[in-house]
Design an enzyme around this catalytic site. Structure first.
Site, mmCIF file in Angstrom:
data_model
loop_
_atom_site.group_PDB
_atom_site.id
_atom_site.type_symbol
_atom_site.label_atom_id
_atom_site.label_comp_id
_atom_site.label_asym_id
_atom_site.label_seq_id
_atom_site.Cartn_x
_atom_site.Cartn_y
_atom_site.Cartn_z
ATOM 1 N N MET A 31 0.843 -1.203 0.000
ATOM 2 C CA MET A 31 0.000 0.000 0.000
ATOM 3 C C MET A 31 0.876 1.249 0.000
ATOM 4 O O MET A 31 0.394 2.347 0.322
ATOM 5 C CB MET A 31 -0.943 -0.006 1.201
ATOM 6 C CG MET A 31 -1.910 -1.187 1.155
ATOM 7 S SD MET A 31 -3.439 -0.879 2.045
ATOM 8 C CE MET A 31 -2.834 -0.613 3.684
ATOM 9 N N GLY A 32 2.153 1.095 -0.344
ATOM 10 C CA GLY A 32 3.034 2.261 -0.457
ATOM 11 C C GLY A 32 3.558 2.744 0.882
ATOM 12 O O GLY A 32 3.491 2.007 1.871
ATOM 13 N N ALA A 33 4.054 4.000 0.893
ATOM 14 C CA ALA A 33 4.806 4.530 2.052
ATOM 15 C C ALA A 33 5.876 3.492 2.415
ATOM 16 O O ALA A 33 5.957 3.015 3.552
ATOM 17 C CB ALA A 33 3.884 4.849 3.224
ATOM 18 N N HIS A 69 9.325 -3.404 3.399
ATOM 19 C CA HIS A 69 8.953 -3.624 1.992
ATOM 20 C C HIS A 69 10.199 -3.922 1.158
ATOM 21 O O HIS A 69 10.171 -4.790 0.272
ATOM 22 C CB HIS A 69 8.265 -2.373 1.416
ATOM 23 C CG HIS A 69 6.988 -1.980 2.095
ATOM 24 N ND1 HIS A 69 6.861 -0.821 2.813
ATOM 25 C CD2 HIS A 69 5.768 -2.586 2.140
ATOM 26 C CE1 HIS A 69 5.615 -0.714 3.273
ATOM 27 N NE2 HIS A 69 4.931 -1.779 2.879
ATOM 28 N N LYS A 76 5.646 -11.632 7.509
ATOM 29 C CA LYS A 76 5.059 -12.336 8.655
ATOM 30 C C LYS A 76 4.466 -11.347 9.655
ATOM 31 O O LYS A 76 3.724 -11.731 10.552
ATOM 32 C CB LYS A 76 6.112 -13.181 9.349
ATOM 33 C CG LYS A 76 6.584 -14.392 8.552
ATOM 34 C CD LYS A 76 7.563 -15.170 9.399
ATOM 35 C CE LYS A 76 8.131 -16.358 8.663
ATOM 36 N NZ LYS A 76 9.178 -17.024 9.474
ATOM 37 N N ASP A 123 2.178 -9.296 9.156
ATOM 38 C CA ASP A 123 0.730 -9.432 9.008
ATOM 39 C C ASP A 123 0.409 -10.923 8.934
ATOM 40 O O ASP A 123 0.049 -11.453 7.881
ATOM 41 C CB ASP A 123 0.274 -8.677 7.755
ATOM 42 C CG ASP A 123 0.581 -7.193 7.868
ATOM 43 O OD1 ASP A 123 -0.140 -6.495 8.584
ATOM 44 O OD2 ASP A 123 1.584 -6.740 7.283
ATOM 45 N N VAL A 180 10.815 -7.054 9.746
ATOM 46 C CA VAL A 180 11.988 -6.184 9.884
ATOM 47 C C VAL A 180 11.677 -5.152 10.977
ATOM 48 O O VAL A 180 10.583 -4.582 10.997
ATOM 49 C CB VAL A 180 12.312 -5.479 8.554
ATOM 50 C CG1 VAL A 180 13.528 -4.574 8.701
ATOM 51 C CG2 VAL A 180 12.549 -6.511 7.461
ATOM 52 N N SER A 212 6.490 -0.151 10.156
ATOM 53 C CA SER A 212 5.130 -0.093 9.636
ATOM 54 C C SER A 212 4.911 1.282 9.022
ATOM 55 O O SER A 212 5.422 2.285 9.543
ATOM 56 C CB SER A 212 4.129 -0.297 10.784
ATOM 57 O OG SER A 212 2.844 0.136 10.386
HETATM 58 P P1 AMP Z 1 1.490 -2.915 3.450
HETATM 59 O O1 AMP Z 1 2.085 -1.883 2.556
HETATM 60 O O2 AMP Z 1 1.422 -2.486 4.885
HETATM 61 O O3 AMP Z 1 0.198 -3.489 2.924
HETATM 62 O O4 AMP Z 1 2.515 -4.131 3.450
HETATM 63 C C1 AMP Z 1 2.923 -4.741 2.263
HETATM 64 C C2 AMP Z 1 3.695 -5.984 2.605
HETATM 65 O O5 AMP Z 1 4.838 -5.637 3.390
HETATM 66 C C3 AMP Z 1 2.880 -6.985 3.447
HETATM 67 O O6 AMP Z 1 3.159 -8.304 2.989
HETATM 68 C C4 AMP Z 1 3.402 -6.766 4.839
HETATM 69 O O7 AMP Z 1 3.290 -7.894 5.671
HETATM 70 C C5 AMP Z 1 4.861 -6.448 4.550
HETATM 71 N N1 AMP Z 1 5.467 -5.742 5.676
HETATM 72 C C6 AMP Z 1 4.985 -4.642 6.302
HETATM 73 N N2 AMP Z 1 5.788 -4.307 7.337
HETATM 74 C C7 AMP Z 1 6.788 -5.211 7.349
HETATM 75 C C8 AMP Z 1 7.935 -5.411 8.188
HETATM 76 N N3 AMP Z 1 8.212 -4.600 9.211
HETATM 77 N N4 AMP Z 1 8.758 -6.451 7.902
HETATM 78 C C9 AMP Z 1 8.470 -7.280 6.864
HETATM 79 N N5 AMP Z 1 7.419 -7.152 6.042
HETATM 80 C C10 AMP Z 1 6.589 -6.134 6.279
#
Ligand code: AMP
Length: 273
Positions: free
Chosen positions: A27-29, A34, A145, A147, A173, A182
């Protein structure tokens, strides 16, 4: 790097690519979490596709959809520097129409923990992942992991619908002080950021207790809740990889999870044992 803003552009970009496709939906940011997924996809595939799409159907009314952080320029740079071949950056009208068929999360596993706090959230997640998989047709798709329940449900969807994609899970991470990275951490001010460390501290305590031989979930959860005070805790849970509640930790098949609010920001974290 090709930036595809529509399904047509994505198809065009992918039709000339040969070999395996590694896909990282986001979802970016973008942050280092990521980046870790993208790096793994880069190592293991001929072509790397990243999607950036803030999916409205996985946000409940009153959640942070409109203020979810958007960092278009920085995200494009990160993808380019990470060796992404195709960045899929659709808009909502390109992804959704009126009165559509939807994927439903399973009645039990989709409505506990995150699903209990956010009913309907996983319907939106699974629907958008199905749409993205059908467009990108990845060989491998990479998920964090962090999520854990999302990862479990996507893995289940792939099995239940006989989908031809390998789901690759990667470790969470963290910052050097333990805070799980996050996109929502940007909502935290400096005091809240300190408070947020209680989540990883509680999980560290759980790990230490298990290493000392404690296996009773009740005892571990009680200690975790003590550490989490005075945060507003949504849940502390000890489950197996299939997300069934465990009264005792089983090494090799346990996930300890926590969700709590720091101010108005909802944070989740977990540890796999
Ligand atoms: P999101 O942009 O929050 O939807 O996350 C995109 C992907 O990145 C998802 O598979 C998340 O589980 C993964 N992700 C988000 N935060 C972390 C993190 N701290 N370490 C590893 N993977 C992450």
């Amino acid at each position: 790097m090709i930036i595809a803003r529509s399904i047509l552009e994505l198809r065009k970009a992918l039709e000339v690519k040969k070999g395996s496709v590694g896909f990282v939906p986001t979802m970016g940011a973008l942050h280092i979490g990521h980046r870790t997924l993208i790096d793994a996809a880069r190592r293991e595939n001929d072509t790397v596709v990243v999607s950036i799409f803030v999916n409205p159907t996985q946000f409940l009314p009153g959640e942070d959809l409109s203020k979810y952080p958007r960092r278009e320029e920085a995200d494009f740079k990160i993808c380019e520097l990470s060796g992404v071949d195709v960045l899929f950056y659709p808009d909502v009208s390109g992804m959704y129409g009126e009165d559509e068929v939807r994927i439903c999360a399973p009645d039990l596993r989709g409505y506990i923990l995150e699903g209990a706090s956010r009913p309907g959230h996983f319907d939106g997640v699974l629907t958008v992942v199905m749409k993205l998989f059908n467009q990108v047709r990845p060989t491998r798709a990479y998920f964090g992991k962090k999520d854990a329940q999302q990862l479990a449900l996507i893995t289940q969807m792939v099995e239940n619908f006989f989908m031809n994609v390998m789901i690759i899970p990667l470790d969470t991470v963290r910052e050097s002080d333990g805070l799980a990275l996050s996109s929502r951490n940007v909502y935290l001010d400096s005091i809240q950021r300190q408070e947020a460390l209680k989540l990883s501290a509680a999980l560290k305590k759980a790990t230490e207790m298990v290493m000392r031989g404690e296996v009773e979930s009740n005892a571990i959860e009680a200690q975790m809740r003590r550490i989490l005070e005075p945060l507003e805790v949504e849940y502390v849970a000890i489950v197996n990889r299939a997300f069934q509640s465990l009264s005792q930790v089983v090494i090799g098949d346990t996930i300890v999870l926590v969700a709590a609010r720091v101010g108005t920001t909802r944070l989740i974290d977990n540890v796999w044992m």
